[in-house]
Design an enzyme around this catalytic site. Structure first.
Site, PDB file in Angstrom:
ATOM      1  N   TYR A   1       4.445  -4.463  19.057  1.00 57.20           N
ATOM      2  CA  TYR A   1       4.940  -4.985  17.773  1.00 57.20           C
ATOM      3  C   TYR A   1       5.207  -6.491  17.881  1.00 57.20           C
ATOM      4  CZ  TYR A   1       8.337  -6.093  14.149  1.00 57.20           C
ATOM      5  OH  TYR A   1       9.015  -6.704  13.130  1.00 57.20           O
TER       6      TYR A   1
ATOM      7  N   THR B   1       9.982 -12.008  13.801  1.00 59.72           N
ATOM      8  CA  THR B   1      11.013 -11.157  14.411  1.00 59.72           C
ATOM      9  C   THR B   1      11.536 -11.728  15.712  1.00 59.72           C
ATOM     10  OG1 THR B   1      11.299  -9.016  15.517  1.00 59.72           O
ATOM     11  CG2 THR B   1       9.084  -9.873  15.459  1.00 59.72           C
TER      12      THR B   1
ATOM     13  N   LYS C   1       3.263  -9.896  16.055  1.00 61.03           N
ATOM     14  CA  LYS C   1       3.938 -10.931  15.256  1.00 61.03           C
ATOM     15  C   LYS C   1       3.705 -12.316  15.863  1.00 61.03           C
ATOM     16  CE  LYS C   1       5.904  -8.508  11.945  1.00 61.03           C
ATOM     17  NZ  LYS C   1       5.967  -8.797  10.525  1.00 61.03           N
TER      18      LYS C   1
ATOM     19  N   ASN D   1      -3.371  -3.090  11.646  1.00 63.88           N
ATOM     20  CA  ASN D   1      -2.634  -3.273  10.395  1.00 63.88           C
ATOM     21  C   ASN D   1      -2.000  -4.665  10.316  1.00 63.88           C
ATOM     22  OD1 ASN D   1      -1.512  -1.980   7.897  1.00 63.88           O
ATOM     23  ND2 ASN D   1       0.411  -2.536   8.892  1.00 63.88           N
TER      24      ASN D   1
ATOM     25  N   ASN E   1       0.831  -1.214   0.000  1.00 62.68           N
ATOM     26  CA  ASN E   1       0.000   0.000   0.000  1.00 62.68           C
ATOM     27  C   ASN E   1       0.864   1.262   0.000  1.00 62.68           C
ATOM     28  OD1 ASN E   1       0.930   0.232   2.592  1.00 62.68           O
ATOM     29  ND2 ASN E   1      -1.051  -0.084   3.590  1.00 62.68           N
TER      30      ASN E   1
ATOM     31  N   ASN F   1      18.885  -8.697  13.603  1.00 66.91           N
ATOM     32  CA  ASN F   1      19.036  -7.313  13.115  1.00 66.91           C
ATOM     33  C   ASN F   1      19.404  -7.284  11.636  1.00 66.91           C
ATOM     34  OD1 ASN F   1      19.339  -7.295  16.105  1.00 66.91           O
ATOM     35  ND2 ASN F   1      19.438  -5.108  15.750  1.00 66.91           N
TER      36      ASN F   1
ATOM     37  N   ASP G   1      15.935  -2.380  26.085  1.00 69.17           N
ATOM     38  CA  ASP G   1      17.076  -2.963  25.368  1.00 69.17           C
ATOM     39  C   ASP G   1      17.784  -4.007  26.232  1.00 69.17           C
ATOM     40  OD1 ASP G   1      17.307  -1.999  22.795  1.00 69.17           O
ATOM     41  OD2 ASP G   1      18.550  -0.286  23.340  1.00 69.17           O
TER      42      ASP G   1
ATOM     43  N   ARG H   1      24.313  -7.103  19.523  1.00 64.03           N
ATOM     44  CA  ARG H   1      23.206  -7.568  18.681  1.00 64.03           C
ATOM     45  C   ARG H   1      23.754  -8.442  17.559  1.00 64.03           C
ATOM     46  NH1 ARG H   1      21.077  -6.078  22.308  1.00 64.03           N
ATOM     47  NH2 ARG H   1      19.344  -4.643  22.665  1.00 64.03           N
TER      48      ARG H   1
HETATM   49  N1  UDP Z   1      21.451   1.965  19.229  1.00 63.52           N
HETATM   50  C1  UDP Z   1      22.185   3.055  19.710  1.00 63.52           C
HETATM   51  N2  UDP Z   1      21.931   4.281  19.175  1.00 63.52           N
HETATM   52  C2  UDP Z   1      20.997   4.499  18.208  1.00 63.52           C
HETATM   53  C3  UDP Z   1      20.264   3.382  17.702  1.00 63.52           C
HETATM   54  C4  UDP Z   1      20.507   2.138  18.246  1.00 63.52           C
HETATM   55  O1  UDP Z   1      23.032   2.907  20.588  1.00 63.52           O
HETATM   56  O2  UDP Z   1      20.806   5.660  17.790  1.00 63.52           O
HETATM   57  C5  UDP Z   1      21.700   0.631  19.784  1.00 63.52           C
HETATM   58  C6  UDP Z   1      20.467   0.001  20.448  1.00 63.52           C
HETATM   59  O3  UDP Z   1      20.398   0.359  21.800  1.00 63.52           O
HETATM   60  C7  UDP Z   1      20.750  -1.495  20.252  1.00 63.52           C
HETATM   61  C8  UDP Z   1      21.537  -1.543  18.942  1.00 63.52           C
HETATM   62  O4  UDP Z   1      22.025  -0.222  18.713  1.00 63.52           O
HETATM   63  O5  UDP Z   1      21.579  -1.972  21.283  1.00 63.52           O
HETATM   64  C9  UDP Z   1      20.672  -1.954  17.748  1.00 63.52           C
HETATM   65  O6  UDP Z   1      19.497  -1.153  17.748  1.00 63.52           O
HETATM   66  P1  UDP Z   1      18.456  -1.151  16.547  1.00 63.52           P
HETATM   67  O7  UDP Z   1      17.422  -0.118  16.873  1.00 63.52           O
HETATM   68  O8  UDP Z   1      19.201  -0.989  15.253  1.00 63.52           O
HETATM   69  O9  UDP Z   1      17.852  -2.607  16.533  1.00 63.52           O
HETATM   70  P2  UDP Z   1      17.127  -3.468  17.688  1.00 63.52           P
HETATM   71  O10 UDP Z   1      18.191  -4.316  18.308  1.00 63.52           O
HETATM   72  O11 UDP Z   1      16.497  -2.527  18.650  1.00 63.52           O
HETATM   73  O12 UDP Z   1      16.149  -4.279  16.917  1.00 63.52           O
END
Ligand code: UDP
Length: 325
Positions: free
Chosen positions: A140, A116, A144, A91, A32, A169, A281, A218
């Site tokens: 979210y 995810t 899923k 959605n 969409n 990731n 986190d 990650r």
């Molecule tokens: N992160 C960070 N600064 C940012 C964005 C992300 O330090 O501006 C860190 C976040 O805390 C995590 C890692 O990078 O530990 C990956 O984050 P992202 O949002 O890319 O993916 P997620 O693991 O949340 O799916």
């Protein structure tokens, strides 16, 4: 195979489309364009702009002899899902219900679902298995997981053949397709933009975690490796592969390691500062992807972080403003 890819104008959906076409499959994209980009729609692929919540629309697309569906179309911003859960349930969950109704009507049973790591929430163990506890900590992840469970119920009731792929990731790009979320919240594109002076310094969300350098670890998986797993999964649904599989890189990198790797790749310093922790986190999230390797015969080509960042950087240089359409 003639495959309907929902969300084929999005980041992972566009790369999977590219790989399906390269593998000789015919793709029909449904999107969409609410978060996808028309510029991400692969050339010469049939494209239907429309919403999955419009049942007659998706029924008419699926009536055109479709063999399988790859379902990516969904909202995916964790923070937004917490602030506006109904937007996500409507959605993501209602969209999937409508799609499944249409599949049942059209007699399409093969279904690959874009799931995810968020279904695991904040797990105790650092190497996450598919059998780890499913306890999402945001709307979210809940949407899923609800869909994954719905797929299992449909499988028992009317023979749906579902495979859920739980991404860790996703990162990187192909020459044609890259990451363009608006707003962007993911680490690697933010690191690139900070280095390129396109936004302020990168804020590292906490350096007091119990990890070797104090920043979160990650599991960054190249979107090309994700795409390969999708092609393999789709081609093997008929062999009875079903359930859920983790797709990760098998090793983790800390935020600081990602920044340092990006600096090596780009030859540019990444301006950054240490900020507060981001709520929700966990310190370490790394997948065990052994089941996907064994069951699908999947082999990752990009276990190291630098080639992943190199591809992301290459796409960003070519598309400094992302997709323009
Ligand atoms: N992160 C960070 N600064 C940012 C964005 C992300 O330090 O501006 C860190 C976040 O805390 C995590 C890692 O990078 O530990 C990956 O984050 P992202 O949002 O890319 O993916 P997620 O693991 O949340 O799916």
């Amino acid at each position: 195979m003639r495959v309907c890819v929902t969300g084929g104008a999005g980041y992972i959906g566009s790369v999977v489309t590219e790989y399906l076409v390269a593998a000789g499959h015919e793709v029909v994209i449904v999107d969409n364009l609410s978060t996808g980009h028309s510029g991400a729609v692969t050339d010469n692929v049939e494209f239907h702009k429309g919403d999955l919540l419009d049942r007659s629309f998706i029924e008419s697309v699926l009536s055109g002899s479709i063999d399988a569906v790859c379902h990516f179309a969904a909202f995916s911003q964790v923070g937004e899902s917490v602030a506006d859960p109904l937007k996500y349930y409507e959605n993501n969950v209602s969209g999937a219900i409508s799609l499944l109704h249409a599949m049942k009507t059209a007699g399409v049973t093969d279904f690959l679902f874009s799931s995810t790591a968020a279904v695991y929430g904040e797990p105790e163990e650092t190497l996450i298995e598919e059998t780890s506890a499913l306890e999402p900590v945001n709307a979210y992840g809940n949407t899923k997981l609800a869909i994954e469970r719905m797929l299992q119920d449909c499988s028992k009731a009317w023979g749906l053949r579902p495979l859920s792929l739980r991404y860790f990731n996703a990162a990187g790009a192909t020459k044609l397709h890259g990451e363009d979320h608006r707003p962007e919240t993911h680490l690697i594109p933010l690191v690139l933009d900070a280095a390129l002076g396109r936004r302020g310094e990168l804020v590292i969300f906490g350096d007091d975690y119990s990890t070797p350098d104090g920043t979160c670890i990650r599991d960054y998986i190249h979107v090309k490796d994700l795409a390969t797993a999708h092609v393999l999964g789709l081609e093997q649904l008929s062999d009875g592969i079903t359930g859920a599989l983790n797709l990760g890189n098998g090793q983790g990198f800390s935020v600081l390691q990602v920044i340092e790797a990006a600096e090596r790749v780009m030859g540019i310093e990444v301006p950054r500062r240490i900020g507060e922790r981001r709520p929700g986190d966990p310190a370490v999230l790394v997948a065990s992807s052994g089941n996907a390797e064994r069951l699908l015969g999947w082999k990752r080509e990009y276990p190291e972080i630098e080639p992943i960042i190199k591809d992301a950087f290459g796409w960003r240089k070519e598309h400094p403003d992302g997709y323009t359409a």
